[in-house]
Design an enzyme around this catalytic site. Structure first.
Site, mmCIF file in Angstrom:
data_model
loop_
_atom_site.group_PDB
_atom_site.id
_atom_site.type_symbol
_atom_site.label_atom_id
_atom_site.label_comp_id
_atom_site.label_asym_id
_atom_site.label_seq_id
_atom_site.Cartn_x
_atom_site.Cartn_y
_atom_site.Cartn_z
ATOM 1 N N LYS A 1 -17.171 20.051 -1.836
ATOM 2 C CA LYS A 1 -16.645 18.754 -2.579
ATOM 3 C C LYS A 1 -15.644 18.137 -1.694
ATOM 4 C CE LYS A 1 -12.766 21.133 -5.029
ATOM 5 N NZ LYS A 1 -12.236 21.278 -6.287
ATOM 6 N N TYR B 1 9.097 0.755 13.260
ATOM 7 C CA TYR B 1 9.680 0.012 12.120
ATOM 8 C C TYR B 1 10.842 0.778 11.377
ATOM 9 C CZ TYR B 1 5.367 -2.529 11.345
ATOM 10 O OH TYR B 1 4.064 -3.191 11.597
#
Length: 402
Positions: free
Chosen positions: A65, A295
């Site tokens: 999955k 940043y």
């Protein structure tokens, strides 16, 4: 005259020959030098390692999955089936259909139940649904009758303590009564299962023992109704390591097949990490002491530094929470990530590697020289569990088989 339209047939999977043909097909454009390598030999090795641990009489259901835990569902499924997996497990019907469309013919167990509207797709795709309610039985029975298909195998899930999906033990009798009265001709109870809630807690064996006791009591309820499923399964990756008495007829490993455990404490020995993540330096900046980087200017250089620019960021699944903690491997040396990780780029300190140049290979996860950054270390830097790291790697990072 019937109005039904003929359904397209899934291509038959014929092993390595088909795989070779598919690799000759045109690929999407890949220009940016950032990629994830997937070692299909390691996937096969891990499947065989699990099989050796549980014994040849116990089946292995390989969980693929979430796009094979980020490794590629179709490629992983083929590797596991070729290595001897009895079948495959997915969460979504859509994931099962993808496997069928790529010619994977092994049994595919759909773990998340039967959503209204999915029943015909399940029957047409010869998928094996996990069920726990009369509604599931009703939807599937109607779909089987409409299709004229043979009896459909199903697996009943019992909620013994996860408190999520499954029939509660006290409601199992009524569910079986409904099945025997209305669905026994169309559906066959091939399997019965439950799911451990605390198998990965190395200090808690009691919770799993109690769940197993409840499960065994439910098996007796089935037996009283002369229902004897041939496949009883309980164990996930951690469970198969810790609780040999719970191996029963089949185990359901997930993360173990990709080379890890939910933690080192419950990892099966001799596994091989199947994924590596790599990039290359886009360039190098020569910056003086006192320069603020990235940043927020969270980090200020305390010496003249050479910073490498790496084209990978949180948009690729390289978590921003690792800023100030992560390291990368360049020329077999550990180099710290500097400043905030951004969406598309990260900065790495290569001051100690004065000969490092643009184009140098960078390893974010994997081995380079004698150094290694494994999944656990990366997860620790990111404050995540190992599952989240590989599942979170975005589609911007192409997977390349080794």
């Amino acid at each position: 005259m019937s109005n039904s339209q003929p359904q397209p047939k899934a291509l038959a999977y014929t092993g390595p020959e088909r795989r070779s043909r598919e690799r000759r097909q045109p690929r999407s454009v890949e220009v940016r030098p950032t990629w994830a390598s997937v070692d299909e030999g390691a996937l096969a090795h891990n499947l065989r390692t699990v099989q050796a641990h549980v014994g040849e009489r116990c089946r292995v259901l390989a969980v693929v999955k979430a796009d094979g835990y980020g490794h590629g569902a179709v490629e992983s499924a083929r590797a596991f089936v070729d290595a001897g997996a009895w079948g495959l497990a997915v969460s979504l019907v859509e994931e099962g259909v993808e496997l069928r469309q790529h010619g994977v013919r092994a049994p595919v167990l759909v773990l998340s139940g039967v959503h209204p509207g999915s029943e015909d797709v399940i029957v047409h795709g010869a998928l094996t649904p996990v069920v726990w309610s009369p509604q599931h039985f009703q939807l599937l029975t109607s779909a089987v009758r409409r299709s004229g298909a043979a009896t459909l195998p199903v697996h009943i899930k019992i909620d013994t303590g996860m408190s999520r999906l499954g029939v509660l033990p006290e409601d199992l009798g009524a569910l079986l009564d409904w099945y025997q009265a209305h669905a026994a001709s169309e559906l066959r109870i091939e399997g019965v299962m439950t799911h451990f809630a605390c198998a990965d807690d190395a200090e808690d064996a009691l919770t799993s023992a109690r769940q197993l006791e409840r499960f065994q009591a439910c098996l007796r309820v089935l037996g009283e109704r002369r229902i004897h499923p041939s496949i009883r399964h309980v164990c996930n990756s951690a469970g198969l390591v810790r609780f040999s008495e719970a191996h029963l007829d089949m185990v359901r490993p997930g993360i173990a097949l990709y080379g890890a455990g939910s933690s080192r404490a419950v990892e099966l020995p001799e596994l091989r990490m199947a994924m590596g993540v790599h990039s290359r330096l886009l360039g190098i900046r020569e910056l003086p002491a006192g320069t603020a980087v990235s940043y927020g200017h969270r980090q200020v250089l305390d010496r003249p530094s050479r910073l490498g620019i790496v084209p990978v960021g949180y948009g690729d699944g390289y978590p921003r929470t690792m800023s100030g903690r992560a390291q990368m491997l360049i020329r077999g040396h550990r180099c710290p990530v500097v400043g905030n990780i951004t969406m598309d780029l990260s900065m790495v300190d290569v001051t100690e590697l004065p000969d490092a140049r643009e184009g140098e290979r960078v390893t974010l996860m994997g081995t380079q020289g004698r150094e290694r950054i494994d999944l656990y270390e990366l997860a620790d830097w990111a404050q995540l569990i190992p599952y989240e790291v590989t599942c979170g790697l975005s589609k911007r990072v192409p997977r390349r088989p080794l």
